[in-house]
Design a protein around this motif. Structure first.
Motif, PDB file in Angstrom:
ATOM      1  N   VAL A   4       0.858  -1.183   0.000  1.00 26.32           N
ATOM      2  CA  VAL A   4       0.000   0.000   0.000  1.00 26.32           C
ATOM      3  C   VAL A   4       0.896   1.236   0.000  1.00 26.32           C
ATOM      4  N   THR A   5       0.657   2.130  -0.935  1.00 24.47           N
ATOM      5  CA  THR A   5       1.485   3.335  -1.000  1.00 24.47           C
ATOM      6  C   THR A   5       0.640   4.565  -0.727  1.00 24.47           C
ATOM      7  N   GLN A   6       1.221   5.492  -0.006  1.00 25.52           N
ATOM      8  CA  GLN A   6       0.529   6.723   0.349  1.00 25.52           C
ATOM      9  C   GLN A   6       1.385   7.924  -0.044  1.00 25.52           C
ATOM     10  N   PHE A   7       0.700   8.977  -0.468  1.00 23.51           N
ATOM     11  CA  PHE A   7       1.389  10.189  -0.898  1.00 23.51           C
ATOM     12  C   PHE A   7       0.585  11.402  -0.464  1.00 23.51           C
ATOM     13  N   PRO A   8       1.228  12.477   0.052  1.00 24.19           N
ATOM     14  CA  PRO A   8       2.659  12.546   0.356  1.00 24.19           C
ATOM     15  C   PRO A   8       2.969  11.833   1.671  1.00 24.19           C
ATOM     16  N   SER A   9       4.232  11.726   1.999  1.00 26.56           N
ATOM     17  CA  SER A   9       4.603  11.138   3.282  1.00 26.56           C
ATOM     18  C   SER A   9       4.458  12.173   4.399  1.00 26.56           C
ATOM     19  N   HIS A  10       4.674  13.429   4.054  1.00 23.44           N
ATOM     20  CA  HIS A  10       4.516  14.525   5.010  1.00 23.44           C
ATOM     21  C   HIS A  10       3.804  15.685   4.320  1.00 23.44           C
ATOM     22  N   SER A  11       3.019  16.414   5.097  1.00 28.13           N
ATOM     23  CA  SER A  11       2.382  17.618   4.582  1.00 28.13           C
ATOM     24  C   SER A  11       2.239  18.610   5.722  1.00 28.13           C
ATOM     25  N   VAL A  12       2.708  19.838   5.483  1.00 25.41           N
ATOM     26  CA  VAL A  12       2.556  20.909   6.469  1.00 25.41           C
ATOM     27  C   VAL A  12       1.739  22.010   5.810  1.00 25.41           C
ATOM     28  N   ILE A  13       0.596  22.310   6.390  1.00 25.34           N
ATOM     29  CA  ILE A  13      -0.279  23.338   5.821  1.00 25.34           C
ATOM     30  C   ILE A  13      -0.743  24.260   6.928  1.00 25.34           C
ATOM     31  N   GLU A  14      -1.264  25.407   6.505  1.00 14.89           N
ATOM     32  CA  GLU A  14      -1.792  26.347   7.482  1.00 14.89           C
ATOM     33  C   GLU A  14      -3.273  26.089   7.700  1.00 14.89           C
ATOM     34  N   LYS A  15      -3.718  26.466   8.856  1.00 15.71           N
ATOM     35  CA  LYS A  15      -5.145  26.362   9.186  1.00 15.71           C
ATOM     36  C   LYS A  15      -5.958  27.078   8.114  1.00 15.71           C
ATOM     37  N   GLY A  16      -7.011  26.413   7.671  1.00 16.82           N
ATOM     38  CA  GLY A  16      -7.864  26.989   6.652  1.00 16.82           C
ATOM     39  C   GLY A  16      -7.547  26.532   5.233  1.00 16.82           C
ATOM     40  N   GLN A  17      -6.360  25.949   5.057  1.00 16.81           N
ATOM     41  CA  GLN A  17      -6.007  25.465   3.729  1.00 16.81           C
ATOM     42  C   GLN A  17      -6.606  24.085   3.478  1.00 16.81           C
TER      43      GLN A  17
END
Lengths: 117, 116
Positions: A4-17
């Motif tokens: 099973v593959t998942q993308f992205p491995s990491h995600s940093v977003i701002e509140k509301g995005q």
């Protein structure tokens, strides 16, 4: 056999995005599950697809979360708008038969670590 | 309300000794119990399971015990090896009557550290 593959491995977003997570299950696995682990707590069930149909979405926290599995292959989980409490690791898992039939284990992906700032 | 609980967040054991990881559940609606192992930055991987009609299942160094009257299960690892160091999750599957799709309910996990 690819796992099973998942993308992205990491995600940093701002509140509301908005963020969209993707999961590719093991080929031939009709059953696809999304789980989430928040702040080192338990791994919580979000929803279950059988092919393209939602079998159980009782774990979805609220209507800011939208999961799709068009064509019954890969799945996406969209969070819109993201809130601080959505931070955590989102796991996707697949199985050939539903978990309710015997003890066929789930195969998990490595997860997407989502950080909402 | 958490239905599956792992009350020990961490456990440290010497290599070669026995590791015992514990898990408690709150009701009798489960028909299968499973243990998953998770390394950092990886997803959980299935380790061993037990049906609710049994009280023991063994697979190599791993044995799971189920005590239905106490609503308690445990995972024994003998002998423990440094490569066993990981987070271990207990999971329970509600019976089909309560669980149309077969979702699992997980505990919080116990981090096992096996010292050489």
């Amino acid at each position: 056999e690819a796992g099973v593959t998942q993308f992205p491995s990491h995600s940093v977003i701002e509140k509301g995005q908005t963020v969209t997570l993707r999961c590719d299950p093991i080929s031939g696995h009709d059953n696809l599950y999304w789980y989430r682990r928040v702040m080192g707590k338990e791994i919580k069930f979000l929803l279950h697809f059988v092919k393209e149909s939602k079998q159980d979405e009782s774990g979805m926290p609220n209507n800011r979360f939208l999961a799709e599995r068009t064509g019954g292959t890969y799945s996406t989980l969209k969070v819109q708008p993201a809130e601080l409490e959505d931070s955590g690791v989102y796991f996707c898992a697949s199985s050939q038969v539903p978990q309710r039939q015997g003890s066929s284990p789930l195969h998990f992906g490595n997860g997407t670590r989502l950080t909402v700032t | 309300d958490q239905q599956v609980k792992q009350n020990s967040p961490s456990l440290s054991v010497q290599e070669g000794r026995i590791s015992i990881l514990n898990c408690d559940y709150t009701n009798s609606m489960f028909d299968y119990f499973l243990w998953y192992k998770k390394y950092p930055a990886e997803g959980p991987t299935f380790l061993i399971s037990i049906s609710s009609i049994k009280d023991k299942n063994e697979d190599g160094r791993f044995t799971v015990f189920l005590n239905k009257s106490a609503k308690h299960l445990s995972l024994h690892i003998v002998p423990s090896q440094p490569g066993d160091s990981a987070v271990y999750f207990c999971a329970a599957r509600p019976r089909p009557l309560y669980n149309q799709g077969g979702k699992l309910i997980f505990g919080q996990g116990t981090e096992l550290s096996v010292k050489p």
